[in-house]
Scaffold this motif. Structure first.
Motif, PDB file in Angstrom:
ATOM      1  N   GLN A  23       6.139  16.030   0.503  1.00  0.00           N
ATOM      2  CA  GLN A  23       6.966  17.135   0.990  1.00  0.00           C
ATOM      3  C   GLN A  23       8.343  17.115   0.332  1.00  0.00           C
ATOM      4  O   GLN A  23       8.896  18.155   0.014  1.00  0.00           O
ATOM      5  CB  GLN A  23       7.127  17.057   2.514  1.00  0.00           C
ATOM      6  N   PHE A  24       8.865  15.931   0.114  1.00  0.00           N
ATOM      7  CA  PHE A  24      10.144  15.781  -0.570  1.00  0.00           C
ATOM      8  C   PHE A  24      10.068  16.350  -1.982  1.00  0.00           C
ATOM      9  O   PHE A  24      10.960  17.062  -2.425  1.00  0.00           O
ATOM     10  CB  PHE A  24      10.539  14.303  -0.603  1.00  0.00           C
TER      11      PHE A  24
ATOM     12  N   ARG B 287      10.231   7.772   7.688  1.00  0.00           N
ATOM     13  CA  ARG B 287      11.145   7.314   8.730  1.00  0.00           C
ATOM     14  C   ARG B 287      12.606   7.428   8.262  1.00  0.00           C
ATOM     15  O   ARG B 287      13.481   7.821   9.020  1.00  0.00           O
ATOM     16  CB  ARG B 287      10.828   5.876   9.122  1.00  0.00           C
ATOM     17  N   VAL B 288      12.871   7.113   7.013  1.00  0.00           N
ATOM     18  CA  VAL B 288      14.236   7.117   6.491  1.00  0.00           C
ATOM     19  C   VAL B 288      14.683   8.520   6.077  1.00  0.00           C
ATOM     20  O   VAL B 288      15.772   8.965   6.429  1.00  0.00           O
ATOM     21  CB  VAL B 288      14.356   6.142   5.293  1.00  0.00           C
ATOM     22  N   VAL B 289      13.836   9.239   5.341  1.00  0.00           N
ATOM     23  CA  VAL B 289      14.214  10.529   4.761  1.00  0.00           C
ATOM     24  C   VAL B 289      13.912  11.698   5.709  1.00  0.00           C
ATOM     25  O   VAL B 289      14.606  12.704   5.685  1.00  0.00           O
ATOM     26  CB  VAL B 289      13.527  10.726   3.389  1.00  0.00           C
ATOM     27  N   GLY B 290      12.866  11.563   6.512  1.00  0.00           N
ATOM     28  CA  GLY B 290      12.518  12.614   7.458  1.00  0.00           C
ATOM     29  C   GLY B 290      11.314  13.438   7.064  1.00  0.00           C
ATOM     30  O   GLY B 290      10.795  14.210   7.862  1.00  0.00           O
ATOM     31  N   VAL B 291      10.856  13.302   5.821  1.00  0.00           N
ATOM     32  CA  VAL B 291       9.653  13.989   5.347  1.00  0.00           C
ATOM     33  C   VAL B 291       8.848  13.025   4.487  1.00  0.00           C
ATOM     34  O   VAL B 291       9.371  12.037   3.989  1.00  0.00           O
ATOM     35  CB  VAL B 291       9.986  15.262   4.519  1.00  0.00           C
TER      36      VAL B 291
ATOM     37  N   HIS C 251       0.839  -1.196   0.000  1.00  0.00           N
ATOM     38  CA  HIS C 251       0.000   0.000   0.000  1.00  0.00           C
ATOM     39  C   HIS C 251       0.871   1.242   0.000  1.00  0.00           C
ATOM     40  O   HIS C 251       1.991   1.228   0.519  1.00  0.00           O
ATOM     41  CB  HIS C 251      -0.893   0.041   1.241  1.00  0.00           C
ATOM     42  N   GLN C 252       0.321   2.308  -0.543  1.00  0.00           N
ATOM     43  CA  GLN C 252       1.037   3.576  -0.567  1.00  0.00           C
ATOM     44  C   GLN C 252       1.337   4.064   0.849  1.00  0.00           C
ATOM     45  O   GLN C 252       2.396   4.628   1.108  1.00  0.00           O
ATOM     46  CB  GLN C 252       0.219   4.632  -1.308  1.00  0.00           C
ATOM     47  N   SER C 253       0.429   3.815   1.772  1.00  0.00           N
ATOM     48  CA  SER C 253       0.629   4.281   3.145  1.00  0.00           C
ATOM     49  C   SER C 253       1.851   3.637   3.792  1.00  0.00           C
ATOM     50  O   SER C 253       2.560   4.282   4.563  1.00  0.00           O
ATOM     51  CB  SER C 253      -0.617   4.026   3.999  1.00  0.00           C
ATOM     52  N   TYR C 254       2.106   2.364   3.478  1.00  0.00           N
ATOM     53  CA  TYR C 254       3.306   1.704   4.009  1.00  0.00           C
ATOM     54  C   TYR C 254       4.561   2.364   3.454  1.00  0.00           C
ATOM     55  O   TYR C 254       5.519   2.618   4.179  1.00  0.00           O
ATOM     56  CB  TYR C 254       3.327   0.216   3.659  1.00  0.00           C
ATOM     57  N   PHE C 255       4.550   2.632   2.158  1.00  0.00           N
ATOM     58  CA  PHE C 255       5.688   3.302   1.529  1.00  0.00           C
ATOM     59  C   PHE C 255       5.905   4.679   2.154  1.00  0.00           C
ATOM     60  O   PHE C 255       7.028   5.047   2.508  1.00  0.00           O
ATOM     61  CB  PHE C 255       5.467   3.435   0.022  1.00  0.00           C
ATOM     62  N   THR C 256       4.834   5.447   2.312  1.00  0.00           N
ATOM     63  CA  THR C 256       4.931   6.791   2.883  1.00  0.00           C
ATOM     64  C   THR C 256       5.498   6.741   4.295  1.00  0.00           C
ATOM     65  O   THR C 256       6.367   7.540   4.650  1.00  0.00           O
ATOM     66  CB  THR C 256       3.550   7.478   2.886  1.00  0.00           C
ATOM     67  N   ARG C 257       5.034   5.794   5.088  1.00  0.00           N
ATOM     68  CA  ARG C 257       5.511   5.659   6.467  1.00  0.00           C
ATOM     69  C   ARG C 257       7.006   5.356   6.507  1.00  0.00           C
ATOM     70  O   ARG C 257       7.767   5.982   7.252  1.00  0.00           O
ATOM     71  CB  ARG C 257       4.734   4.557   7.180  1.00  0.00           C
ATOM     72  N   HIS C 258       7.450   4.419   5.699  1.00  0.00           N
ATOM     73  CA  HIS C 258       8.869   4.050   5.677  1.00  0.00           C
ATOM     74  C   HIS C 258       9.724   5.158   5.073  1.00  0.00           C
ATOM     75  O   HIS C 258      10.826   5.418   5.541  1.00  0.00           O
ATOM     76  CB  HIS C 258       9.072   2.731   4.934  1.00  0.00           C
TER      77      HIS C 258
END
Length: 44
Positions: free
Chosen positions: A39-40, A31-35, A21-28
């Protein structure tokens, strides 16, 4: 990086990378990038 190309939706990128899911990608991503991916993209 797939986000910089801007020719794919974030959901398509998440799917391409193997996230269910997109939400899993967004969450990870946050966590890694900070935004969040959106926003990136706004910063680049």
């Amino acid at each position: 990086m797939l986000l910089i190309r801007k020719d794919m939706a974030i959901a398509d990128i998440a799917n391409e990378l193997g996230f269910a899911h997109q939400s899993y990608f967004t969450r990870h991503f946050k966590r890694v990038v900070g935004v969040k991916p959106t926003q990136f993209l706004a910063q680049s």
